[in-house]
Motif scaffolding. Structure first.
Motif, PDB file in Angstrom:
ATOM      1  N   UNK A  17      69.925  90.519  59.948  1.00 21.74           N
ATOM      2  CA  UNK A  17      68.580  91.010  59.630  1.00 21.74           C
ATOM      3  C   UNK A  17      68.611  92.252  58.737  1.00 21.74           C
ATOM      4  N   UNK A  32      57.314  90.229  54.297  1.00 26.73           N
ATOM      5  CA  UNK A  32      58.263  89.273  53.727  1.00 26.73           C
ATOM      6  C   UNK A  32      58.328  88.001  54.579  1.00 26.73           C
ATOM      7  N   UNK A  33      58.062  88.131  55.862  1.00 24.06           N
ATOM      8  CA  UNK A  33      57.869  86.925  56.665  1.00 24.06           C
ATOM      9  C   UNK A  33      59.002  86.540  57.585  1.00 24.06           C
ATOM     10  N   UNK A  34      60.004  87.371  57.745  1.00 23.64           N
ATOM     11  CA  UNK A  34      61.092  87.097  58.698  1.00 23.64           C
ATOM     12  C   UNK A  34      61.648  88.442  59.135  1.00 23.64           C
ATOM     13  N   UNK A  35      62.193  88.498  60.352  1.00 21.62           N
ATOM     14  CA  UNK A  35      62.707  89.760  60.885  1.00 21.62           C
ATOM     15  C   UNK A  35      63.615  90.435  59.867  1.00 21.62           C
ATOM     16  N   UNK A  36      63.418  91.744  59.680  1.00 24.01           N
ATOM     17  CA  UNK A  36      64.236  92.448  58.696  1.00 24.01           C
ATOM     18  C   UNK A  36      64.333  93.929  59.007  1.00 24.01           C
ATOM     19  N   UNK A  37      65.534  94.447  58.832  1.00 27.11           N
ATOM     20  CA  UNK A  37      65.750  95.898  58.893  1.00 27.11           C
ATOM     21  C   UNK A  37      66.123  96.443  57.524  1.00 27.11           C
ATOM     22  N   UNK A  38      65.984  95.618  56.489  1.00 23.90           N
ATOM     23  CA  UNK A  38      66.314  96.070  55.138  1.00 23.90           C
ATOM     24  C   UNK A  38      65.111  96.833  54.601  1.00 23.90           C
ATOM     25  N   UNK A  95      60.458  86.836  46.029  1.00 22.88           N
ATOM     26  CA  UNK A  95      59.385  85.845  46.211  1.00 22.88           C
ATOM     27  C   UNK A  95      58.084  86.449  46.750  1.00 22.88           C
ATOM     28  N   UNK A 104      64.215  97.260  51.828  1.00 20.65           N
ATOM     29  CA  UNK A 104      63.755  96.740  50.556  1.00 20.65           C
ATOM     30  C   UNK A 104      63.549  95.248  50.736  1.00 20.65           C
ATOM     31  N   UNK A 137      59.235  80.672  58.349  1.00 21.36           N
ATOM     32  CA  UNK A 137      59.960  81.266  59.466  1.00 21.36           C
ATOM     33  C   UNK A 137      59.304  80.921  60.792  1.00 21.36           C
ATOM     34  N   UNK A 150      62.409  91.158  49.177  1.00 15.90           N
ATOM     35  CA  UNK A 150      62.881  90.158  48.236  1.00 15.90           C
ATOM     36  C   UNK A 150      61.785  89.772  47.243  1.00 15.90           C
TER      37      UNK A 150
END
Ligand SMILES: Cc1cc2nc3c(=O)[nH]c(=O)nc-3n(C[C@H](O)[C@H](O)[C@H](O)COP(=O)(O)OP(=O)(O)OC[C@H]3O[C@@H](n4cnc5c(N)ncnc54)[C@H](O)[C@@H]3O)c2cc1C
Lengths: 78, 418
Positions: free
Chosen positions: A63, B299-305, B311, B307, A9, B309
């Motif tokens: 996102x 996880x390594x990328x922008x996230x609002x989840x 990997x 939960x 990323x 992944x």
């Protein structure tokens, strides 16, 4: 379909570096280096196919759901 | 408020535990408060508690969109430490350690603070030198630090792979013996119960959707249960900071990312303290129930989840197996994630804002649980006195534009690299 592991990323792709040969205010520099909107929903970002063709490219991704809407080359607009 | 003790436990046993008082009430919001705290996580609850206890400000509401403790305070791996190099971070968190030591007594709630130590493993001479430097900096701030050689590390974790033909042979490590873990839910509940008993309104299932600002001064918040007026408002929303900042037209040095953790099935006592294997992107401790509690990188990328992944979990456990081969025989019970407010230098922000009466508490990255008491304590001071306490004066918002960063890891702004 490629494995996610092949990609790394590169962050927000909408950030623009201030023009080189012009006066830059502290605020502009601050915005460029540190401040991020970090949107929930559609986010334009950079990815690197680091364990593959080694190209940088742009991705528009949600996102929250991780759904990918569009991808583009570095010199293309989304 | 009913005091919890062995006597109240026995007394309530006679009535089949049906007569315990509720631990906190479920009030309808008043029209106006002196202070509104947004976010009923550890930091929001602690802030409200110290506002009432230390500053006698009790006309306070905590507004929580879900239920208290449902955010990161209930999702973290509970490591508590103050092994920082910079003075500002070290002093701040060492004051926090003082608060932790007495927290169960103070809250009359067993937070199960268990200071069994943390070891950060080193795998090269250069890393040993860096740890010696960090340990010395810690000791100058009165924080306990011990540099362990390979043989000493072996005494603590004999089950680790100490062979020489591994990718990251163990050279030694830096230990903070007074570091440890605590029961995260109990911290939230303990602060909530005491804050409630001093008059704080805990309003759950109420989302802050906007702010009322007149002439540069905050006057209240707009919520899913209507408008509520307030003289002062404090933001303690951790991974939702960017969302509320947008409503305030503020762009902050924060990015939102997902961090995962996982636990194994419970086994007999095996690992005493916390061990971090930074080179393998892995850390581990054993809970009081016996589960191995493990985590690693974002996880390594922008996230609002909330939960993550697969990997990342596979990556974390690959590192874990390299260090502790015995893990291959354990079954995994569950994995989960939380969304983190990653600041651009890895250190938190506790400060005023350009809006009068609006205060900011964010940027906790993956290490905000340990700072819950001291964050609440200093944020309450900042709100009550309208200026930061000495302990959080360097955790300022403008340090990014002035260049006074607190970059412990020295990795710059790419916080997702971990
Ligand atoms: C997997 C994982 C492992 C971790 N491990 C550690 C560790 O070992 N040690 C450590 O020190 N830290 C750790 N952390 C970090 C730590 O959990 C956080 O930094 C800390 O809990 C954040 O503060 P909080 O408790 O106040 O956050 P939260 O509990 O997330 O509280 C914020 C609250 O704000 C509420 N909210 C958000 N938006 C709104 C709104 N608009 N209106 C009303 N309410 C709103 C949310 O619902 C939430 O309850 C870990 C985190 C994760 C996810």
């Amino acid at each position: 379909m490629r494995s996610q592991n092949e990609f790394s990323y590169g962050g927000d792709a909408s950030v623009k570096r201030p023009e080189l040969n012009q006066e830059v205010s502290d605020k502009e520099w601050d915005n460029f280096v540190y401040n991020r909107k970090s949107l929930r929903g559609k986010h334009l970002e950079l990815w690197h196919h680091v364990s593959g063709c080694r190209q940088w490219f742009k991705v528009q991704r949600d996102t929250t759901t991780h759904e990918i809407f569009k991808t583009a080359k570095m010199n293309e607009e989304i | 408020m009913q005091k919890y003790s062995v006597f109240s436990l026995i007394k309530n046993a006679f009535s089949d535990h049906m007569n315990w008082e509720v631990a906190w009430k479920d009030p309808t919001p008043k029209k106006e408060y002196d202070v509104i705290i947004i976010g009923g996580g550890g930091h929001g609850l602690a802030t409200a508690y110290y506002l009432a206890k230390e500053h006698k400000i009790t006309n306070v509401a905590i507004i929580e969109k879900g239920w208290i403790g449902g955010g990161n305070v209930g999702r973290n791996t509970t490591i508590i430490r103050s092994n920082f190099m910079y003075d500002a971070n070290g002093r701040f968190n060492e004051f926090g350690m003082e608060l932790w030591r007495n927290l169960s007594q103070e809250l009359n709630f067993n937070v199960m603070f268990s200071p069994r130590g943390i070891i950060n493993l080193a795998h090269s001479d250069a890393q040993m030198n860096a740890y010696a430097r960090r340990g010395n900096s810690m000791r100058l701030n009165g924080i306990d630090a011990v540099l362990l050689g390979r043989e000493e590390v072996k005494k603590y974790i004999p089950m680790a792979d100490f062979s020489d033909d591994v990718r990251f042979p163990i050279f030694g490590g830096l230990m903070q013996p007074s570091a440890g873990t605590a029961r995260h839910d109990a911290v939230a509940w303990g602060y909530a119960r005491q804050a409630d008993s001093m008059g704080v309104d805990i309003i759950q299932h109420c989302e802050v959707e906007g702010f009322n600002i007149t002439n540069g001064k905050i006057t209240g918040v707009r919520t899913s249960k209507g408008e509520i007026k307030a003289k002062k408002v404090g933001l303690c929303v951790a991974g939702s900071t960017n969302i509320l900042a947008e409503k305030l037209n503020m762009t902050l040095p924060i990015e939102t990312h997902c961090l995962q953790a996982c636990v194994s099935e419970p086994v007999k006592p095996l690992l005493d303290g916390v061990v971090t294997f930074g080179a393998g992107h892995f850390y581990i401790s054993q809970s009081d129930k016996g589960e191995m509690v493990m985590g690693g990188d974002l996880d390594g990328y922008n996230s609002y989840a909330q939960r993550g992944n697969l990997p990342t979990i596979q990556h974390v456990l690959t590192g874990g197996l390299a260090l502790f081969p015995f893990l291959s025989r354990l079954k995994m019970l569950r994995t989960w994630g939380g969304i983190m407010d990653m600041s651009m230098d890895g250190s938190p922000i506790i400060d005023k804002t350009h809006i009068d009466g609006l205060y900011l508490n964010c940027g906790w990255c993956y290490g905000g649980f340990k700072s819950t008491p001291v964050s609440g304590w200093t944020f309450a001071h900042t709100i009550a006195q309208d200026r930061p306490h000495e302990l959080n004066s360097e955790l300022s918002l403008n340090r990014f534009s002035t260049g006074h960063l607190l970059d412990e890891k020295g990795i710059g702004t790419k916080t997702w690299i971990g």
